[in-house]
Design a protein around this motif. Structure first.
Motif, PDB file in Angstrom:
ATOM      1  N   GLY A  16       0.769  -1.234   0.000  1.00  0.00           N
ATOM      2  CA  GLY A  16       0.000   0.000   0.000  1.00  0.00           C
ATOM      3  C   GLY A  16       0.803   1.288   0.000  1.00  0.00           C
ATOM      4  O   GLY A  16       0.516   2.186   0.786  1.00  0.00           O
ATOM      5  N   ALA A  17       1.770   1.394  -0.875  1.00  0.00           N
ATOM      6  CA  ALA A  17       2.468   2.672  -1.080  1.00  0.00           C
ATOM      7  C   ALA A  17       2.050   3.242  -2.424  1.00  0.00           C
ATOM      8  O   ALA A  17       1.634   2.497  -3.318  1.00  0.00           O
ATOM      9  CB  ALA A  17       3.977   2.475  -1.022  1.00  0.00           C
ATOM     10  N   SER A  18       2.177   4.525  -2.551  1.00  0.00           N
ATOM     11  CA  SER A  18       1.797   5.163  -3.802  1.00  0.00           C
ATOM     12  C   SER A  18       2.705   4.659  -4.944  1.00  0.00           C
ATOM     13  O   SER A  18       3.882   4.391  -4.740  1.00  0.00           O
ATOM     14  CB  SER A  18       1.933   6.682  -3.658  1.00  0.00           C
ATOM     15  OG  SER A  18       1.371   7.326  -4.768  1.00  0.00           O
ATOM     16  N   SER A  42      -1.251  -6.915  -0.820  1.00  0.00           N
ATOM     17  CA  SER A  42      -1.784  -6.634   0.518  1.00  0.00           C
ATOM     18  C   SER A  42      -3.134  -5.929   0.400  1.00  0.00           C
ATOM     19  O   SER A  42      -3.514  -5.443  -0.674  1.00  0.00           O
ATOM     20  CB  SER A  42      -0.793  -5.741   1.292  1.00  0.00           C
ATOM     21  OG  SER A  42      -0.805  -4.433   0.737  1.00  0.00           O
ATOM     22  N   SER A 107       5.486  -0.372   0.931  1.00  0.00           N
ATOM     23  CA  SER A 107       5.132   0.593   1.993  1.00  0.00           C
ATOM     24  C   SER A 107       6.173   0.521   3.108  1.00  0.00           C
ATOM     25  O   SER A 107       6.916  -0.459   3.243  1.00  0.00           O
ATOM     26  CB  SER A 107       3.758   0.258   2.563  1.00  0.00           C
ATOM     27  OG  SER A 107       3.855  -0.870   3.405  1.00  0.00           O
ATOM     28  N   MET A 108       6.183   1.561   3.919  1.00  0.00           N
ATOM     29  CA  MET A 108       7.101   1.591   5.058  1.00  0.00           C
ATOM     30  C   MET A 108       6.744   0.510   6.077  1.00  0.00           C
ATOM     31  O   MET A 108       7.615   0.000   6.779  1.00  0.00           O
ATOM     32  CB  MET A 108       7.085   2.980   5.715  1.00  0.00           C
ATOM     33  CG  MET A 108       7.600   4.089   4.812  1.00  0.00           C
ATOM     34  SD  MET A 108       9.317   3.855   4.264  1.00  0.00           S
ATOM     35  CE  MET A 108       9.091   3.222   2.610  1.00  0.00           C
ATOM     36  N   LYS A 109       5.464   0.150   6.123  1.00  0.00           N
ATOM     37  CA  LYS A 109       5.052  -0.920   7.041  1.00  0.00           C
ATOM     38  C   LYS A 109       5.613  -2.260   6.586  1.00  0.00           C
ATOM     39  O   LYS A 109       6.205  -3.008   7.380  1.00  0.00           O
ATOM     40  CB  LYS A 109       3.528  -0.990   7.106  1.00  0.00           C
ATOM     41  CG  LYS A 109       3.007  -2.113   7.976  1.00  0.00           C
ATOM     42  CD  LYS A 109       1.498  -2.274   7.795  1.00  0.00           C
ATOM     43  CE  LYS A 109       1.077  -3.666   8.205  1.00  0.00           C
ATOM     44  NZ  LYS A 109      -0.213  -4.041   7.636  1.00  0.00           N
ATOM     45  N   SER A 110       5.438  -2.566   5.300  1.00  0.00           N
ATOM     46  CA  SER A 110       5.980  -3.839   4.801  1.00  0.00           C
ATOM     47  C   SER A 110       7.506  -3.834   4.854  1.00  0.00           C
ATOM     48  O   SER A 110       8.129  -4.857   5.159  1.00  0.00           O
ATOM     49  CB  SER A 110       5.492  -4.109   3.377  1.00  0.00           C
ATOM     50  OG  SER A 110       4.124  -4.476   3.395  1.00  0.00           O
ATOM     51  N   ARG A 142       8.524   3.559  -1.196  1.00  0.00           N
ATOM     52  CA  ARG A 142       8.063   4.907  -1.558  1.00  0.00           C
ATOM     53  C   ARG A 142       7.501   5.608  -0.338  1.00  0.00           C
ATOM     54  O   ARG A 142       6.519   5.192   0.254  1.00  0.00           O
ATOM     55  CB  ARG A 142       6.990   4.879  -2.651  1.00  0.00           C
ATOM     56  CG  ARG A 142       7.029   6.177  -3.476  1.00  0.00           C
ATOM     57  CD  ARG A 142       5.744   6.980  -3.506  1.00  0.00           C
ATOM     58  NE  ARG A 142       5.240   7.399  -2.232  1.00  0.00           N
ATOM     59  CZ  ARG A 142       5.237   8.657  -1.773  1.00  0.00           C
ATOM     60  NH1 ARG A 142       5.773   9.623  -2.447  1.00  0.00           N
ATOM     61  NH2 ARG A 142       4.690   8.939  -0.608  1.00  0.00           N
ATOM     62  N   GLU A 143       8.175   6.632   0.045  1.00  0.00           N
ATOM     63  CA  GLU A 143       7.702   7.525   1.115  1.00  0.00           C
ATOM     64  C   GLU A 143       8.559   8.768   1.056  1.00  0.00           C
ATOM     65  O   GLU A 143       9.710   8.712   0.603  1.00  0.00           O
ATOM     66  CB  GLU A 143       7.843   6.835   2.492  1.00  0.00           C
ATOM     67  CG  GLU A 143       7.240   7.599   3.648  1.00  0.00           C
ATOM     68  CD  GLU A 143       5.796   8.015   3.420  1.00  0.00           C
ATOM     69  OE1 GLU A 143       5.564   9.005   2.699  1.00  0.00           O
ATOM     70  OE2 GLU A 143       4.898   7.359   3.968  1.00  0.00           O
TER      71      GLU A 143
HETATM   72  C1  LIG Z   1      -3.893   6.491  -0.760  1.00  0.00           C
HETATM   73  C2  LIG Z   1      -2.816   5.964   0.168  1.00  0.00           C
HETATM   74  C3  LIG Z   1      -1.481   6.213  -0.149  1.00  0.00           C
HETATM   75  C4  LIG Z   1      -0.468   5.727   0.684  1.00  0.00           C
HETATM   76  N1  LIG Z   1       0.826   5.950   0.326  1.00  0.00           N
HETATM   77  C5  LIG Z   1       1.821   5.444   1.082  1.00  0.00           C
HETATM   78  C6  LIG Z   1       3.187   5.587   0.658  1.00  0.00           C
HETATM   79  O1  LIG Z   1       3.490   6.162  -0.382  1.00  0.00           O
HETATM   80  N2  LIG Z   1       4.132   5.008   1.429  1.00  0.00           N
HETATM   81  C7  LIG Z   1       3.843   4.312   2.580  1.00  0.00           C
HETATM   82  O2  LIG Z   1       4.763   3.807   3.204  1.00  0.00           O
HETATM   83  N3  LIG Z   1       2.546   4.178   2.995  1.00  0.00           N
HETATM   84  C8  LIG Z   1       1.547   4.721   2.283  1.00  0.00           C
HETATM   85  N4  LIG Z   1       0.241   4.559   2.685  1.00  0.00           N
HETATM   86  C9  LIG Z   1      -0.030   3.923   3.970  1.00  0.00           C
HETATM   87  C10 LIG Z   1       0.009   2.401   3.883  1.00  0.00           C
HETATM   88  O3  LIG Z   1      -0.901   1.956   2.905  1.00  0.00           O
HETATM   89  C11 LIG Z   1      -0.339   1.800   5.239  1.00  0.00           C
HETATM   90  O4  LIG Z   1       0.716   2.032   6.136  1.00  0.00           O
HETATM   91  C12 LIG Z   1      -0.653   0.344   5.192  1.00  0.00           C
HETATM   92  O5  LIG Z   1      -0.900  -0.116   6.488  1.00  0.00           O
HETATM   93  C13 LIG Z   1       0.457  -0.470   4.545  1.00  0.00           C
HETATM   94  O6  LIG Z   1       0.149  -1.828   4.655  1.00  0.00           O
HETATM   95  P1  LIG Z   1       0.779  -2.924   3.673  1.00  0.00           P
HETATM   96  O7  LIG Z   1       2.252  -2.731   3.710  1.00  0.00           O
HETATM   97  O8  LIG Z   1       0.337  -4.221   4.259  1.00  0.00           O
HETATM   98  O9  LIG Z   1       0.193  -2.672   2.333  1.00  0.00           O
HETATM   99  C14 LIG Z   1      -0.791   5.022   1.868  1.00  0.00           C
HETATM  100  C15 LIG Z   1      -2.130   4.762   2.164  1.00  0.00           C
HETATM  101  C16 LIG Z   1      -3.121   5.225   1.324  1.00  0.00           C
HETATM  102  C17 LIG Z   1      -4.559   4.921   1.659  1.00  0.00           C
END
Ligand SMILES: Cc1cc2nc3c(=O)[nH]c(=O)nc-3n(C[C@H](O)[C@H](O)[C@H](O)COP(=O)(O)O)c2cc1C
Length: 205
Positions: A16-18, A42, A107-110, A142-143
């Motif tokens: 879930g990163a852009s 995810s 994403s930073m979480k993953s 990406r962040e």
């Molecule tokens: C529209 C949108 C854009 C996002 N962009 C980012 C991003 O660029 N980088 C990032 O680390 N998290 C971003 N996030 C937050 C992550 O999606 C969020 O932390 C999520 O829990 C990640 O979970 P995952 O790694 O399981 O996908 C964004 C969330 C949304 C809804």
């Protein structure tokens, strides 16, 4: 179109990163080359596909989306979609033959989960398998800006053997569109996985 190795099997994780367009372009380029993709997306990766590329890119419509956007050549390859909750999936095991993995976008979480070997879901577990088996793992974070923990997590992943490839497209190839920027990142990913490509012109100096 190249069919340099029609049986190559690559894991692609979309989180879930852009930058969902980087993921679809990378998938299309691998499929064009006859690859089999082990795909895991995810929950927020699924959301980003829809938010950034439209409802037609929803995960259940991904095949027609890829075909419409990138052409029938994507039918050279195939993909299997796994649930991110399925820690018994093929790519959760080191004994499977998947030769490399890309997390795009990451994403930073993953990133944190991979850096600390948490294996809480299939994205993190499959990445952990790549690291322990010493197979190529490409992480496209990406962040912006980034916190110190995020920077340290990239260092941890790099120290464990991953390639950190930030979603930072270049501009020297004179991009005219978002697709040109996506081509650049997909080309970088393909090159890192050992594929030849012409997704962007090489730097001539
Ligand atoms: C529209 C949108 C854009 C996002 N962009 C980012 C991003 O660029 N980088 C990032 O680390 N998290 C971003 N996030 C937050 C992550 O999606 C969020 O932390 C999520 O829990 C990640 O979970 P995952 O790694 O399981 O996908 C964004 C969330 C949304 C809804």
């Amino acid at each position: 179109m190249s069919t340099e190795n029609p049986r190559r099997s690559i894991a692609v994780a979309i989180t879930g990163a852009s930058g969902a367009i980087y993921a679809t372009r990378t998938m299309a380029a691998l499929l064009e080359r006859g690859c089999h993709i082990e795909l895991v997306v995810s929950d927020y990766g699924r959301r980003l596909l829809r938010d950034e590329l439209g409802e037609e890119a929803a995960i259940e419509k991904l095949t027609p989306f890829l075909t419409a956007k990138y052409g029938d050549v994507v039918k050279n390859g195939s993909y299997t979609l796994y649930s991110n909750k399925d820690l018994g999936a093929k790519i959760a095991s080191g004994s499977q033959g998947c030769e490399g993995m890309v997390v795009v976008p990451c994403s930073m979480k993953s990133l944190a989960g991979i850096a600390h070997g948490l294996s809480r879901n299939l994205v993190e577990r499959a990445a952990d398998v790549m690291l322990k088996e010493k197979r190529p793992l490409i992480i496209v974070p990406r962040e912006t800006p980034m916190s110190l923990p995020q920077l340290k997590n990239m260092t941890l992943c790099a120290e464990a053997g991953a390639m950190i490839m930030p979603a930072m497209p270049a501009f020297y190839q004179m991009p005219k569109s978002l697709d040109d920027l996506a081509d650049f990142m997909a080309g970088k990913i393909l090159a890192a996985l050992g594929f030849s490509h012409s997704l962007y012109p090489s730097w001539q100096g």
